[in-house]
Structures are given as C-alpha cells and as structure tokens.
Design a protein around this motif. Structure first.
Motif, PDB file in Angstrom:
ATOM      1  N   THR A 142       8.061   2.885  12.726  1.00  0.00           N
ATOM      2  CA  THR A 142       6.984   1.903  12.724  1.00  0.00           C
ATOM      3  C   THR A 142       5.621   2.584  12.695  1.00  0.00           C
TER       4      THR A 142
ATOM      5  N   SER B  87      -4.246   1.621  11.891  1.00  0.00           N
ATOM      6  CA  SER B  87      -3.575   0.853  10.849  1.00  0.00           C
ATOM      7  C   SER B  87      -4.567   0.298   9.834  1.00  0.00           C
TER       8      SER B  87
ATOM      9  N   GLU C 242       4.695   3.768   9.370  1.00  0.00           N
ATOM     10  CA  GLU C 242       4.241   2.648   8.533  1.00  0.00           C
ATOM     11  C   GLU C 242       2.807   2.250   8.880  1.00  0.00           C
ATOM     12  N   LEU C 243       2.536   2.138  10.173  1.00  0.00           N
ATOM     13  CA  LEU C 243       1.184   1.738  10.577  1.00  0.00           C
ATOM     14  C   LEU C 243       0.151   2.735  10.055  1.00  0.00           C
TER      15      LEU C 243
ATOM     16  N   VAL D 217       2.830  -5.049   8.398  1.00  0.00           N
ATOM     17  CA  VAL D 217       2.227  -3.995   9.217  1.00  0.00           C
ATOM     18  C   VAL D 217       0.941  -4.478   9.864  1.00  0.00           C
TER      19      VAL D 217
END
Ligand SMILES: Nc1ncnc2c1ncn2[C@@H]1O[C@H](COP(=O)(O)OP(=O)(O)O)[C@@H](O)[C@H]1O
Ligand SMILES: [Mg+2]
Lengths: 512, 356
Positions: B215, B77, B218-219, B239
C-alpha cells in the motif's frame, strides 16, 4: 577558403554545474553546409545557442570574418547575419504564415503595420528560395514540414546569411526531408552558409560538406564528408565501434497473439483518431507501425493497453477480449509496454531505480514477506536487472532522474522485458537515447522476438521501424494506410508515400 | 545524486533554517527586552531544567505527532488535504463518546475500543472529501478546509446543546471519561501520559506502512508521479481516498488521545489549530514519519519555552510564535526551491527527450 566564423576554446558551465561545452573549437566556411553531429547531450544545442547569443560562454571567443565579436543576444547575432531555427518551433498558431514571418519586424505604413507589404515580402522570399508555402494560410493549419519552412523564411527575412538548423529533420517525413535538402542546396548555391545539427548519419553523408563531431562537450574531430564514412563518424561520436545495422534472422512467426478487428476510436474532443484499424501480430515477429507523429499512434497504443476505453471493434490477446479490462489486468496477462514517454509515464524520476523496477512485482506474492515487501528480493531483482541490462549507475538506490536518458530508458526496457511478456509493445523505444543504448535496446527487442514474443513497435523514426520490423503498417490520419512485408527492396520513399497520404492500399480482403 | 546524499543535503538545509530562525529570534529578543539574557534562558534552556516542563514538552508533542503524521500520509500521496483539524475533532468526538458513555470495564478493552472508534470517526471524515475529489473533482484543499469548519462547529453544537455535562459549570464539554478509558502517566510522578507511547507507535506504523508495504508503495508512487502509477496499474482514485482516510484516522486518534490523556473530557475548541500545526510539523520533517517525532518535539519545545519566557521575563510568548513563523517561511521556501530545482531538472531532460 577563409573561415566565415570561428568559435575558439568555448566552455559553458550551466548554473546547475553541467559542463555542456568544455573547450570546443569549431569553424565554418562561407558557403558550406557544415554538419554538427554528436550524441544526445554532447553539447551541440548549447554551442549553437552561444553562437546565436542565447547563452553566453563561460570562457572562449568567437571570431566573425577574423574579428573578435561578443554576442550578448540574438539581436547581436543578427547584426552579423546569423540566424537560427530552433528544435522547437516558435510560431504563433493563430497567425498567418506572412504574419509569422514578419512578426517582430513588421513593415509599417505610418504607425500601422502594412499587411499587404508583409505578404509581398513573403512572396518574394518564397519565390527566391523555392520554399513554397501559402502566405495567407494560418500556421495552425499547415503541416510540420511547412511550419519549418516558415521558420526558415523568418530567419531569411531578418537578413541572416548564416543559418543554424537544430535537428531540423527530427520531425519530417523522408519526402519533407528531401525537399528541405533541396532548399538548403539552393541557399548554399546563393552564397548562404548552413550549420546543420543532426544525429542521423545518412543525412550527414548526403547533405554536408564538412562534419564536426562533438562528444561529451569536446570537439573530437572535423572531417571532410567525402573522405569519411558513417562507420567512422559513429565511432567518433560514441567513442567505440557500434553496430549500425540491427542483425537479425528472418522471422519465424507462429500463432496470432494480438489481433485488432475494425478498431475505431473517437477522442474526447470528438475527433476520429482511429478509423477501422485491423491487423494481427504473431508470436515471433515484430510488427512495426510507421507514420508521422500525431496520426493516431498514441491512441492506438493507449487503446490496446487499457488507458482508453470505449473504442469500437475488437481487440483480442490470445483469444481473450481486451475490452473493459483494466490497465492492471492487461499488464498481468502477459503484455509488456514500453510507453512512448519515459519521463512522465515509463519511469518515476524521483524514485530510486529499484522502486522503478518493481512497478508490477510489488503486487506479486513472491515479493512479499507477510505484510511487508521483501526488501532482500527487491534488491536482488534490481541488482540483477542493472547488470543484465547494463544500466550505468552507482547503485540501485540512485534516483532514476539522475541517470542519462539512455539509462532511464534501459530501466523501462529492463522492467518490461524481464516480465517475459507474450506481447511486447514498444513505443518510441529509443527516442532521445544515445547510440550505444539504441544498439542495446534494439538487440533486446530482437532477442525477445526470437524467444517467441510478439512485438508491436511504434516509432516516428522510420529507419528504426525499417531495421527492426518484419512487417510494417503505416498509420495515416488514424487509418492503417497499408501493411507491407519488410524486405531489402522496400524503400523509405515507398513508405513515405503512405505516411504522407499520397498512396493508400485498397481495402484488404483479409488483413494478415 | 542518490537518495542518501539528497537526504543529507535536505537535513543540512533544515538545520540552517532552524539556526537562521533562532538567530533572528534572538536578535529580536535583544531588541525588545530589558533582560534579554533571562528571556533567552527562559525560552531555550528552562524547558529542559525541570521534570515538569520537560514532561509538558512531551505532552504537547503528542497531538502534533499525530496530526503531523496525518499530513505526512496525504502529502506523500500527492493529496493536499488541509483537513487534519476537522478530522481531529470528529475522531475526538467518536472516541470520547465511547470513553464517556460505555460503562466502566477493563482498560485493556475500553482503551482499544476508544482508539478504534476514533480511528473510524477520523477515517470516515477523511473519506468524504476523498470521494468528492475522486469522483466529483472537488479540489481537496477547498473541501477539506470547509470540512474543518463543519466539524468544529458541529462538535461545538453537540457540546453546547446535546451532550453538555450537567456538572460542567457553564463550560461546553462532555462528562468526564470513565476511569477505565484514561491514559495514565507513563510512570508515576512524570507528567507525560501514555499517549506518548501511542504516538511513537503511530510514527513507526506510518513509517512501515509507507516504506515497507504494498500500500505504501502505491501511495508514494501516486504521490510522485500519478501517470507512472496509472501506467503500472495502480488506481489513483483508490489511492487518493485511501490516503486521506488513513490521514483522517491518524488525526482522529490524535484528537482522542488528547481527550483521554490530557483533558479527561472533550472540550469545546480544545484543539486551536493542532491540525494546522501538523502541516508545519510535516513540512519541517520533510514529510518523513520518523522525522516527525523530532520536528514535533522541536515545535513543542518552542511553545513551552515561549510560555516560560512569558512568565519569567518581559518578552511575550508571541516571540516564540514569530520564530515558528520564520521557520515555516524558511523551511517551506526551501521546499519550494527544491521543487523548482527538480522541475528544472525534469524540463531540461524533457528537452533532451525531443532533441534525440
Ligand atoms: N539550460 C540548461 N541548464 C542546465 N543544463 C543544461 C541546459 N541546457 C542543456 N543542459 C545540459 O547540457 C548538456 C548538453 O546539452 P545540449 O547542448 O542540449 O546537447 P545536445 O544538443 O548535443 O543534445 C546536457 O547534459 C544537458 O542536459
Ligand atoms: Mg540538442
């Protein structure tokens, strides 16, 4: 006439394996303006860097007045009176014009540099070549066009007689380009020789004596300008016939989609970057924004798309107020946005093509299966867009960064257009893109308009704004200087006056 | 280059690094030892020769998998959290409290409760520096390192002055955990405890999370290009906090698994750097959750081999540590090399952009 300089069978392989030049031959005659044209990545800059001693050729020879020479550094190049003005200016902003011109070879009085003499020298050059600029002005305070003059003066000061200009007009307004051409003609009349890199065919036709076309690292042809045409040159550049004009029907505008009312914005640094801007974009029309870069275009788009909050005035999209809406919300209500910088914003170069294509869709329920993303659907979606938008790639799993600029941009365009936006915002949609892709992207934008979308186009390329737009607004210094109906009779010069702030429309009673 | 060939190239590089580190290590053994063959045998082969030593490798591997995964999540991330060590302690603490002080009950209830407690403890301890970074721009490297000190010292304080087991005989530790909270051996007679299965599950879960869910997209997108993510409507702050909290949960679970699987109690200073080893494990695995299983195994194997070598020959186990250090240097320099290459690629393309 004998060749002043000849490059024979030049090969250049960069350390990363890129073959930028593969057997290029190129020669220049004394006193000519020689245009070097070719698509992005054709190897023009590389060839000229070799000539200027910045890169050494992997293979091939350079002859100066018939003698073989080896150019190991720019110092060697200047020995042979070769000078180069780079694509990116290399000036010290806090120094004066005169200081910049003499920088590195200052006239001296004892051990001290002689500032008076520097100014006098600069004055002399300015007089001689008609390149008007104030020697005492700080470089940070002068316009792009003037900065370029300083670069040219710098090269002249060092005694160059062969001057290489790498895409000099990319950053200029039409008027500045005209002035540059005047100066170049003057130089040539005094026996100087010019190599002029560009990809703008109008300019090639206007200024050059001869033209050398490069494609994919090879010399395709050298032509005499008066004996050729734009069509021929572009065919040689691209390798096939291209449509130079955008074909489109007159717009049939309908309801207002985007409306800005007296929008102003003050940047973090306290500068008034947008001042009282009002305009509307209607369904079925392309509204183009022209202007020299840095006059508020970036901020205007960022304000509309939710990147910048705290603007004054009203922005409405189909009667919804956009103030306070997040970027996500704005993307979800039917606004597509091709950002001006595909490298950093528009695409993620280290992600695969398919991951680039689902930037919105990953949120969409139909692209999920239970907890997980629906890989099958994502793959199908990617394959479909790759085909529809002619993205040249081995597979959907290829990293976006491995593609050419044009193909990366097609990913962005595919993603933003395929979401069927009611408003498409296209910022510099074809910057740094090859002619073939430009043609394709332009067609897609016009198609979107014809399907009833409103299009807001922002481009530093005036010819792009003029060939695509139905109406044109000119941004100058954060203000919308004018809104014009686009028509056959509208000239680049007319728009140029507004871009330079020479002309300004009186406050409009009602902005259409 | 597509993703697959990039992966092969990467793998090749890592293998080369491992080989190079081993070769240098072997060379040093020949230099310092009077019985180099025995030493090498002890280091490289004996870990596989008995059930006990092989089981020890797996036992050692378990916490490394958890901390390695914790680092994978943050690194992917784009968050440079060094906080796994502290999160591991806090997770071990919250898990251990539930394991020790809840009454005996069915293990099918007790163990999940312990796991849950450690996940929450670790996640909250990751959440804090995440918030500091997102809203106060506190550099996460610095803040997480500080949080490590706080956590280790705080747990140490509790173990010495608040929760010290009366029967500990001077050791700073909690009372032993309830029988119903213990993770037994995978099967009878094999030294590896059931935490191993949890580690495998965790790797699978992180893999699915990162590569197969919304998710995860997104990370990873924020990690690769935050500007692109922002433009797509992803909220980088959210995030950031989420990734470091997930990371904390994983590290915390790793701590608790040590408590209820290996030690049977929470001991002062039980970790001695597991959180930092996780960084190496993750780097070796090129931040891929499944590869973490391999790199954690390899790392544990070197440690066990080093111990056996120390016991059975005249070479101290520090040599194994040297090999680990060499590995770190090779692998991370490779990572830096790859990063530079990538940057160059981007900047040459950046040039093209202006070039028109
Ligand atoms: N320093 C460099 N290292 C590696 N590749 C390069 C470098 N400079 C340019 N290239 C590559 O060489 C090719 C030709 O580039 P360039 O000469 O800049 O073309 P042009 O000026 O015609 O657009 C492109 O593919 C470009 O990416
Ligand atoms: Mg170039």
């Amino acid at each position: 006439m004998a060749d002043l300089l000849e490059m024979r069978n030049i090969h250049k392989v960069y350390p990363n394996g890129t073959k930028a030049n593969q057997g290029v031959s190129f020669s220049v005659r004394q006193g000519e303006i020689h245009a070097l044209v070719g698509e992005n990545g054709a190897g023009k800059s590389t060839l000229m860097k070799i000539l200027f001693g910045l890169e050494s050729p992997t293979e091939g020879d350079i002859f100066y007045r018939g003698d073989k020479v080896v150019l190991k550094s720019p110092k060697d190049a200047i020995k042979y009176e070769i000078g180069m003005v780079h694509q990116h200016f290399m000036l010290v902003p806090s120094f004066t014009v005169a200081q910049n011109i003499v920088l590195g070879s200052e006239p001296t009085k004892g051990v001290l540099s002689d500032h008076q003499k520097a100014i006098a020298e600069t004055q002399r050059l300015i007089q001689e070549f008609g390149l008007k600029v104030d020697p005492n002005a700080k470089v940070e305070n002068i316009s792009v066009g003037l900065k370029q003059r300083v670069e040219i003066l710098k090269v002249l000061y060092r005694g160059a007689r062969l001057i290489i200009l790498d895409e000099p007009t990319a950053v200029l307004t039409p008027q500045e380009t005209d002035e540059l051409f005047q100066s170049l003609k003057k130089l040539v009349s005094q026996g100087y020789t010019i190599i002029f890199i560009t990809h703008k065919l109008n300019e090639v036709m206007e200024i050059s004596d001869r033209i050398t076309v490069l494609r994919a690292g090879k010399t395709i042809s050298t032509l005499i300008t008066s004996e050729t045409s734009k069509e021929e040159i572009s065919r040689l550049m691209v390798g096939r016939d291209v449509l130079l004009r955008v074909e489109k029907q007159p717009a049939k505008p309908k309801e207002t989609v985007l409306s800005l009312d007296e929008v102003s914005y003050v940047s973090e640094t306290g500068k008034q970057v947008l001042n009282d801007i009002s305009f509307q974009v209607r369904a079925g029309e392309i509204f183009g924004i022209a202007g020299v870069e840095g006059n508020g275009q970036t901020e205007l788009i960022e304000v509309i798309t939710g990147f910048r909050k705290n603007f004054k005035g009203r922005i409405t999209f189909l009667s919804q107020d956009l103030a306070g809406k997040s970027i996500e919300e704005i993307r979800n209500i039917g606004i597509g946005h091709i950002p001006e910088d595909r490298q950093t914003r528009g695409a993620c170069l280290t992600s695969s093509i398919k991951e680039n294509l689902i930037l919105d869709l990953y949120r969409d329920k139909s692209f999920r299966r239970g907890l997980f993303l629906n890989q099958k659907k994502i793959n199908e979606h990617a394959d479909k867009l790759i085909q529809e938008f002619d993205i040249r790639t081995q597979s959907r799993d290829t990293l976006a960064g491995a593609l050419s600029g044009g193909n990366i941009q097609k990913i962005v365009v595919a993603r933003e257009i395929s979401k069927n936006p009611k408003l498409l915002i296209a910022a510099q949609p074809t910057r740094g893109v090859d002619i073939g892709s430009i043609e394709f992207i332009h067609k897609e934008i016009v198609k979107k308009r014809d399907e009833g979308a409103a299009v807001l186009l922002v481009s530093a390329e005036l010819s792009e704004v003029m060939s695509l737009s139905d109406r044109i607004g000119v941004l100058y210094n954060g203000e919308l200087a004018v809104i014009l109906e686009n028509s056959e009779s509208l000239t680049e010069e007319e728009i140029g006056f507004y871009m330079l702030g020479v002309k300004k429309q009186e406050k409009r009673a009602s902005a259409t | 280059m597509n993703q697959r060939s990039a992966v092969y190239l990467d793998l090749l590089g890592i293998l080369l690094a491992i080989v190079a580190a081993l070769v240098i290590g072997i060379f040093v053994i020949f230099l310092v030892s009077d019985e180099p063959v025995a030493a090498l045998q002890a280091l490289l082969i004996e870990p596989f020769t008995t059930l006990f030593s092989f089981g020890s490798i797996l036992n050692r591997m378990i916490p490394l998998v958890f901390t390695g995964l914790a680092i994978v999540v943050v690194f992917q991330s784009g968050v440079f959290s060094m906080g796994a060590e502290g999160q591991l302690y806090i997770g071990a603490l919250t898990g251990a409290l539930v394991a020790v002080y809840l009454p005996e009950m069915s293990p099918w209830i007790h163990i999940p409760l312990v796991v849950l407690a450690s996940l929450i403890g670790g996640a909250l301890y990751g959440f804090l520096p995440g918030v500091l970074k997102a809203y106060f721009k506190a550099d996460e490297i610095v803040s997480t390192l500080m949080f490590n000190f706080i956590a280790t010292l705080f747990v140490s304080y509790l173990l010495n002055y608040v929760f010290k087991a009366p029967d500990s005989g001077g050791f700073a530790r909690l009372p032993f955990v309830q029988e119903s909270a213990k993770l037994g051996p995978i099967f009878d007679g094999f030294p590896t405890h059931a935490g191993f299965l949890l580690a495998l599950l965790a790797a699978l879960a992180v893999y699915l999370l990162l590569y197969k869910t919304k998710t995860g997209y997104e990370l990873r997108t924020v990690g690769k290009n935050p500007l692109f993510a922002e433009y797509g409507g992803i909220k980088p702050k959210k995030v950031l906090i989420l990734s470091i909290a997930i990371s904390g949960a994983l590290a915390g679970l790793g701590g608790t698994v040590e408590v209820i699987g290996l030690h049977g109690t929470l001991k002062d200073n039980f970790s001695a750097g597991l959180g930092f080893d996780g960084i190496i494990v993750s780097l070796l695995a090129r931040n891929h959750p499944i590869a973490v299983l391999l790199s954690a195994f390899f790392y544990a194997y070197l440690q066990v081999g080093g111990q056996i070598m120390q016991a059975n020959s005249d070479v101290p186990r520090d040599l194994a540590i040297i090999i680990q250090a060499l590995l770190v240097i090779f692998v991370s320099s490779q990572a830096i090399f790859a990063y530079l290459k990538q940057r160059k690629l981007m900047s040459s393309r950046g040039g093209e952009r202006v070039a028109k």
